[in-house]
Motif scaffolding. Structure first.
Motif, short mmCIF file in Angstrom:
data_model
loop_
_atom_site.label_atom_id
_atom_site.label_comp_id
_atom_site.label_asym_id
_atom_site.label_seq_id
_atom_site.Cartn_x
_atom_site.Cartn_y
_atom_site.Cartn_z
N THR A 53 0.83 -1.20 0.00
CA THR A 53 0.00 0.00 0.00
C THR A 53 0.86 1.25 0.00
OG1 THR A 53 -0.12 0.02 2.42
CG2 THR A 53 -1.89 -1.12 1.25
N VAL A 54 0.26 2.32 -0.47
CA VAL A 54 0.84 3.66 -0.36
C VAL A 54 -0.05 4.44 0.58
CG1 VAL A 54 1.49 5.76 -1.58
CG2 VAL A 54 1.75 3.54 -2.71
N SER A 55 0.52 4.96 1.66
CA SER A 55 -0.25 5.70 2.65
C SER A 55 0.24 7.13 2.74
CB SER A 55 -0.14 5.04 4.03
OG SER A 55 -0.69 3.74 4.01
N PHE A 56 -0.69 8.06 2.90
CA PHE A 56 -0.36 9.47 3.05
C PHE A 56 -1.22 10.04 4.17
CE2 PHE A 56 -1.01 14.00 1.66
CZ PHE A 56 0.29 14.41 1.90
N LYS A 57 -0.58 10.56 5.19
CA LYS A 57 -1.28 11.09 6.36
C LYS A 57 -2.22 10.05 6.96
CE LYS A 57 -1.05 16.02 5.31
NZ LYS A 57 -1.82 17.27 5.20
N GLY A 58 -1.75 8.82 6.99
CA GLY A 58 -2.52 7.75 7.60
C GLY A 58 -3.62 7.17 6.74
N ARG A 59 -3.76 7.64 5.48
CA ARG A 59 -4.80 7.14 4.59
C ARG A 59 -4.19 6.27 3.49
NH1 ARG A 59 -9.63 10.86 4.15
NH2 ARG A 59 -9.53 12.18 5.99
N ASN A 60 -4.86 5.20 3.16
CA ASN A 60 -4.46 4.35 2.06
C ASN A 60 -4.87 5.02 0.75
OD1 ASN A 60 -4.02 2.38 0.15
ND2 ASN A 60 -4.99 0.74 1.30
N VAL A 61 -3.90 5.40 -0.06
CA VAL A 61 -4.21 6.08 -1.33
C VAL A 61 -3.80 5.24 -2.53
CG1 VAL A 61 -3.98 8.36 -0.27
CG2 VAL A 61 -1.98 7.33 -1.37
N ASP A 157 -1.56 23.35 -3.55
CA ASP A 157 -1.58 23.16 -2.09
C ASP A 157 -0.76 21.91 -1.79
OD1 ASP A 157 -3.25 25.34 -1.85
OD2 ASP A 157 -5.06 24.14 -1.98
N THR A 158 0.54 22.10 -1.56
CA THR A 158 1.48 20.98 -1.53
C THR A 158 2.01 20.71 -0.12
OG1 THR A 158 2.18 21.42 -3.81
CG2 THR A 158 3.66 20.11 -2.45
N ASP A 159 1.73 19.52 0.38
CA ASP A 159 2.32 19.07 1.64
C ASP A 159 3.54 18.18 1.38
OD1 ASP A 159 0.47 20.42 3.16
OD2 ASP A 159 -0.87 18.71 3.35
N LEU A 160 3.50 17.42 0.29
CA LEU A 160 4.62 16.57 -0.10
C LEU A 160 5.02 16.93 -1.52
CD1 LEU A 160 6.60 14.18 0.14
CD2 LEU A 160 4.72 12.66 -0.56
N LEU A 161 6.23 17.45 -1.68
CA LEU A 161 6.76 17.82 -2.99
C LEU A 161 7.76 16.75 -3.41
CD1 LEU A 161 7.12 19.86 -5.33
CD2 LEU A 161 8.88 20.99 -3.94
N MET A 162 7.49 16.08 -4.52
CA MET A 162 8.37 15.04 -5.03
C MET A 162 9.08 15.55 -6.29
SD MET A 162 6.23 11.51 -4.37
CE MET A 162 5.05 11.78 -5.70
#
Length: 239
Positions: A53-61, A157-162
């Motif tokens: 899984t890929v999780s972001f801020k505790g959510r499965n995305v 609105d960027t919290d994670l910039l890759m």
């Protein structure tokens, strides 16, 4: 996480995490799986994530679309930069405002810790772009196009910039300019995941680093620890 391109097994039980507010580097040789990792996080297809899984801020995305994942605060600046060459710098930046406004109209289910920058704020990070505001993006230098690609992401609105290979093809003095900008962005608290083949430059600004080889993580630790691990650097990074 296991990810595939068709029947080709690219990522093999790859596991990593990025702490909020840090600069994390993902390093490795060409073909090691770095870009596939970013595309998997961003929800791009291909690759296909078949296990894990890929999780972001505790959510499965994992199964969400690229658009949905972007609306949650994840921005990817691809290796190809993908600016609109026939539009001016200012027009390219304006399109990011349009995309952000559209995303806001459909509603978000995750709060944004780092709302998008204004054009004026972007110009403070990249003064060169203000100088080139009316110039068509296709006539910019490679370094200036890289700045514009990052600037467009910052308008979201960027919290994670890759960032995928942000230093590729850039002259040393331009690398320093982009490096300074990344450090300034990090100071705002934006989390950064940096994929780079230039391991030395990446370690200059990264808090932690992962090294990937043949789709698997072979090193995880602080940048200083990696600098001191000659065997890992020579075997997997060639430095």
């Amino acid at each position: 996480m296991d990810a595939y391109y068709g029947q080709s097994h690219i990522l093999r039980d790859l596991s990593m995490h990025v702490e909020e507010g840090e600069v994390c580097a993902l390093l490795g040789r060409n073909g090691a799986g770095k870009t596939t990792t970013l595309r998997s996080i961003a929800g791009a297809r291909p690759p296909d994530v078949r296990e894990g899984t890929v999780s972001f801020k505790g959510r499965n995305v994992t199964d969400r679309s690229t658009e949905d994942i972007s609306s949650l605060g994840i921005s990817l600046v691809p290796e190809e930069r993908r600016v609109f060459p026939n539009l001016s710098v200012e027009e390219n930046l304006h399109l990011s405002d349009v995309a952000r406004n559209w995303s806001n109209t459909v509603g978000r289910d995750v709060s944004m810790d780092h709302p998008g920058m204004s054009t004026e704020e972007v110009y403070e990070v990249f003064p060169r772009l203000e100088e080139r505001a009316s110039q068509k993006a296709g006539t910019l230098s490679g370094g200036e196009q890289q700045m514009l690609a990052i600037a467009r992401a910052l308008k979201q609105d960027t919290d994670l910039l890759m960032l995928d290979e942000p230093y590729e093809g850039l002259a040393p003095q331009i690398i320093q300019t982009v490096e300074n900008a990344i450090e300034r962005i990090a100071e705002t608290g934006t989390t950064i995941l940096l994929v780079e083949q230039n391991a030395v430059a990446a370690m200059n600004i990264a808090d932690r680093a992962y090294v990937v080889d043949q789709g698997s993580i072979v090193f995880a630790g602080g940048s200083e620890e990696l600098r001191g691990d000659e065997e890992i650097r020579e075997r997997y990074l060639g430095v």
